[in-house]
Scaffold this motif. Structure first.
Motif, PDB file in Angstrom:
ATOM      1  N   GLY A 168       8.218  27.852  65.865  1.00  0.00           N
ATOM      2  CA  GLY A 168       8.869  26.667  66.397  1.00  0.00           C
ATOM      3  C   GLY A 168       9.047  26.631  67.896  1.00  0.00           C
ATOM      4  O   GLY A 168       9.504  25.621  68.446  1.00  0.00           O
ATOM      5  N   GLY A 169       8.701  27.711  68.570  1.00  0.00           N
ATOM      6  CA  GLY A 169       8.804  27.708  70.019  1.00  0.00           C
ATOM      7  C   GLY A 169       7.751  26.820  70.655  1.00  0.00           C
ATOM      8  O   GLY A 169       6.859  26.306  69.983  1.00  0.00           O
ATOM      9  N   GLY A 170       7.878  26.641  71.954  1.00  0.00           N
ATOM     10  CA  GLY A 170       6.901  25.824  72.661  1.00  0.00           C
ATOM     11  C   GLY A 170       7.407  25.417  74.026  1.00  0.00           C
ATOM     12  O   GLY A 170       8.399  25.952  74.527  1.00  0.00           O
ATOM     13  N   LEU A 171       6.714  24.462  74.609  1.00  0.00           N
ATOM     14  CA  LEU A 171       7.042  23.922  75.931  1.00  0.00           C
ATOM     15  C   LEU A 171       7.708  22.559  75.751  1.00  0.00           C
ATOM     16  O   LEU A 171       7.169  21.698  75.049  1.00  0.00           O
ATOM     17  N   VAL A 172       8.854  22.377  76.388  1.00  0.00           N
ATOM     18  CA  VAL A 172       9.583  21.120  76.262  1.00  0.00           C
ATOM     19  C   VAL A 172      10.219  20.793  77.604  1.00  0.00           C
ATOM     20  O   VAL A 172      10.536  21.699  78.391  1.00  0.00           O
ATOM     21  N   GLN A 173      10.400  19.533  77.865  1.00  0.00           N
ATOM     22  CA  GLN A 173      11.067  19.125  79.103  1.00  0.00           C
ATOM     23  C   GLN A 173      12.577  19.285  78.960  1.00  0.00           C
ATOM     24  O   GLN A 173      13.124  19.245  77.845  1.00  0.00           O
ATOM     25  N   ALA A 174      13.228  19.450  80.094  1.00  0.00           N
ATOM     26  CA  ALA A 174      14.686  19.529  80.098  1.00  0.00           C
ATOM     27  C   ALA A 174      15.272  18.303  79.414  1.00  0.00           C
ATOM     28  O   ALA A 174      14.803  17.179  79.610  1.00  0.00           O
ATOM     29  N   GLY A 175      16.295  18.550  78.589  1.00  0.00           N
ATOM     30  CA  GLY A 175      16.901  17.484  77.814  1.00  0.00           C
ATOM     31  C   GLY A 175      16.307  17.322  76.426  1.00  0.00           C
ATOM     32  O   GLY A 175      16.865  16.601  75.594  1.00  0.00           O
ATOM     33  N   GLY A 176      15.182  17.969  76.198  1.00  0.00           N
ATOM     34  CA  GLY A 176      14.516  17.864  74.914  1.00  0.00           C
ATOM     35  C   GLY A 176      15.095  18.798  73.866  1.00  0.00           C
ATOM     36  O   GLY A 176      16.096  19.489  74.105  1.00  0.00           O
ATOM     37  N   SER A 177      14.442  18.823  72.701  1.00  0.00           N
ATOM     38  CA  SER A 177      14.914  19.603  71.561  1.00  0.00           C
ATOM     39  C   SER A 177      13.779  20.401  70.943  1.00  0.00           C
ATOM     40  O   SER A 177      12.609  20.001  71.015  1.00  0.00           O
ATOM     41  N   LEU A 178      14.147  21.500  70.340  1.00  0.00           N
ATOM     42  CA  LEU A 178      13.247  22.303  69.528  1.00  0.00           C
ATOM     43  C   LEU A 178      14.042  22.863  68.363  1.00  0.00           C
ATOM     44  O   LEU A 178      15.260  23.070  68.470  1.00  0.00           O
ATOM     45  N   ARG A 179      13.349  23.132  67.257  1.00  0.00           N
ATOM     46  CA  ARG A 179      13.980  23.825  66.147  1.00  0.00           C
ATOM     47  C   ARG A 179      13.171  25.076  65.837  1.00  0.00           C
ATOM     48  O   ARG A 179      11.991  24.994  65.486  1.00  0.00           O
ATOM     49  N   LEU A 180      13.834  26.207  65.965  1.00  0.00           N
ATOM     50  CA  LEU A 180      13.206  27.473  65.627  1.00  0.00           C
ATOM     51  C   LEU A 180      13.495  27.804  64.169  1.00  0.00           C
ATOM     52  O   LEU A 180      14.568  27.498  63.646  1.00  0.00           O
ATOM     53  N   SER A 181      12.524  28.437  63.532  1.00  0.00           N
ATOM     54  CA  SER A 181      12.685  28.898  62.164  1.00  0.00           C
ATOM     55  C   SER A 181      12.375  30.391  62.113  1.00  0.00           C
ATOM     56  O   SER A 181      11.543  30.890  62.879  1.00  0.00           O
ATOM     57  N   CYS A 182      13.019  31.067  61.190  1.00  0.00           N
ATOM     58  CA  CYS A 182      12.754  32.486  60.971  1.00  0.00           C
ATOM     59  C   CYS A 182      12.745  32.706  59.462  1.00  0.00           C
ATOM     60  O   CYS A 182      13.773  32.522  58.801  1.00  0.00           O
ATOM     61  N   VAL A 183      11.584  33.071  58.947  1.00  0.00           N
ATOM     62  CA  VAL A 183      11.440  33.320  57.512  1.00  0.00           C
ATOM     63  C   VAL A 183      11.498  34.816  57.262  1.00  0.00           C
ATOM     64  O   VAL A 183      10.780  35.592  57.893  1.00  0.00           O
ATOM     65  N   ALA A 184      12.358  35.198  56.327  1.00  0.00           N
ATOM     66  CA  ALA A 184      12.556  36.610  56.011  1.00  0.00           C
ATOM     67  C   ALA A 184      11.959  36.940  54.652  1.00  0.00           C
ATOM     68  O   ALA A 184      11.944  36.109  53.739  1.00  0.00           O
ATOM     69  N   SER A 185      11.478  38.162  54.520  1.00  0.00           N
ATOM     70  CA  SER A 185      10.956  38.632  53.247  1.00  0.00           C
ATOM     71  C   SER A 185      11.260  40.116  53.102  1.00  0.00           C
ATOM     72  O   SER A 185      11.481  40.811  54.097  1.00  0.00           O
ATOM     73  N   GLY A 186      11.314  40.576  51.858  1.00  0.00           N
ATOM     74  CA  GLY A 186      11.474  41.997  51.609  1.00  0.00           C
ATOM     75  C   GLY A 186      12.883  42.451  51.303  1.00  0.00           C
ATOM     76  O   GLY A 186      13.103  43.617  51.020  1.00  0.00           O
ATOM     77  N   ARG A 187      13.859  41.544  51.392  1.00  0.00           N
ATOM     78  CA  ARG A 187      15.254  41.881  51.087  1.00  0.00           C
ATOM     79  C   ARG A 187      15.939  40.694  50.444  1.00  0.00           C
ATOM     80  O   ARG A 187      15.401  39.582  50.429  1.00  0.00           O
ATOM     81  N   THR A 188      17.146  40.961  49.911  1.00  0.00           N
ATOM     82  CA  THR A 188      17.968  39.868  49.411  1.00  0.00           C
ATOM     83  C   THR A 188      18.580  39.181  50.613  1.00  0.00           C
ATOM     84  O   THR A 188      19.598  39.608  51.153  1.00  0.00           O
ATOM     85  N   PHE A 189      17.958  38.118  51.032  1.00  0.00           N
ATOM     86  CA  PHE A 189      18.275  37.450  52.295  1.00  0.00           C
ATOM     87  C   PHE A 189      19.732  37.029  52.365  1.00  0.00           C
ATOM     88  O   PHE A 189      20.380  37.191  53.398  1.00  0.00           O
ATOM     89  N   SER A 190      20.269  36.504  51.278  1.00  0.00           N
ATOM     90  CA  SER A 190      21.628  35.960  51.302  1.00  0.00           C
ATOM     91  C   SER A 190      22.686  37.039  51.514  1.00  0.00           C
ATOM     92  O   SER A 190      23.836  36.713  51.809  1.00  0.00           O
ATOM     93  N   SER A 191      22.313  38.313  51.390  1.00  0.00           N
ATOM     94  CA  SER A 191      23.268  39.400  51.598  1.00  0.00           C
ATOM     95  C   SER A 191      23.493  39.696  53.066  1.00  0.00           C
ATOM     96  O   SER A 191      24.468  40.365  53.429  1.00  0.00           O
ATOM     97  N   ASP A 192      22.589  39.257  53.906  1.00  0.00           N
ATOM     98  CA  ASP A 192      22.568  39.700  55.293  1.00  0.00           C
ATOM     99  C   ASP A 192      22.974  38.608  56.265  1.00  0.00           C
ATOM    100  O   ASP A 192      22.632  37.445  56.081  1.00  0.00           O
ATOM    101  N   ALA A 193      23.687  39.015  57.305  1.00  0.00           N
ATOM    102  CA  ALA A 193      23.927  38.112  58.418  1.00  0.00           C
ATOM    103  C   ALA A 193      22.668  38.047  59.270  1.00  0.00           C
ATOM    104  O   ALA A 193      21.889  38.999  59.312  1.00  0.00           O
ATOM    105  N   MET A 194      22.485  36.937  59.931  1.00  0.00           N
ATOM    106  CA  MET A 194      21.301  36.736  60.767  1.00  0.00           C
ATOM    107  C   MET A 194      21.742  36.318  62.167  1.00  0.00           C
ATOM    108  O   MET A 194      22.683  35.543  62.337  1.00  0.00           O
TER     109      MET A 194
END
Length: 128
Positions: free
Chosen positions: A8-34
């Motif tokens: 989700g990263g990239g180049l954006v002008q000041a004032g703009g928006s981006l949404r980063l995503s992080c997909v996890a695998s290999g553990r019980t995700f809901s158990s962990d803080a991120m």
């Protein structure tokens, strides 16, 4: 094997928006803080935001309060960072990280050394 993959990263002008995503695998995700961290060129790694496993405990760095929102979808093993009103000083490589022991500690943490697993990072560049 635990794996965190940011996107989700990239180049954006000041004032703009981006949404980063992080997909996890290999553990019980809901158990962990991120957490989301960032490292700007020539600077130390800084905390950006943290979310508990259930999503009810949140932390934001003062520099992003009111502009960034951290959230998670445990069904999708994904944590998000919605970034609005971006500023040139937000330019950095953004990393997600997984804290396995927050429940035993009794609180979420901003200490990077408490996070065991890290993604490879995604570049965010904000032009003025």
């Amino acid at each position: 094997q635990v794996q965190l993959v940011e996107s989700g990263g990239g180049l954006v002008q000041a004032g703009g928006s981006l949404r980063l995503s992080c997909v996890a695998s290999g553990r019980t995700f809901s158990s962990d803080a991120m957490g989301w961290f960032r490292r700007a060129p020539g600077k130390e790694r800084d905390i950006v935001a943290v979310i508990s496993g259930s999503g009810d405990n949140l932390y934001y760095a003062d520099s992003v309060k009111g502009r960034f929102t951290i959230s998670r979808d445990n069904a999708k093993n994904t944590v998000y960072l919605q970034m609005n009103s971006l500023k040139p000083e937000d330019t950095a490589v953004y990393y997600c990280a997984e804290d396995l022991t927050w429940r035993f500690r009794g609180r979420i943490t901003t200490n990077a050394y408490e996070y065991v697993y890290w993604g490879q990072g995604t570049q965010v560049t904000v032009s003025s």
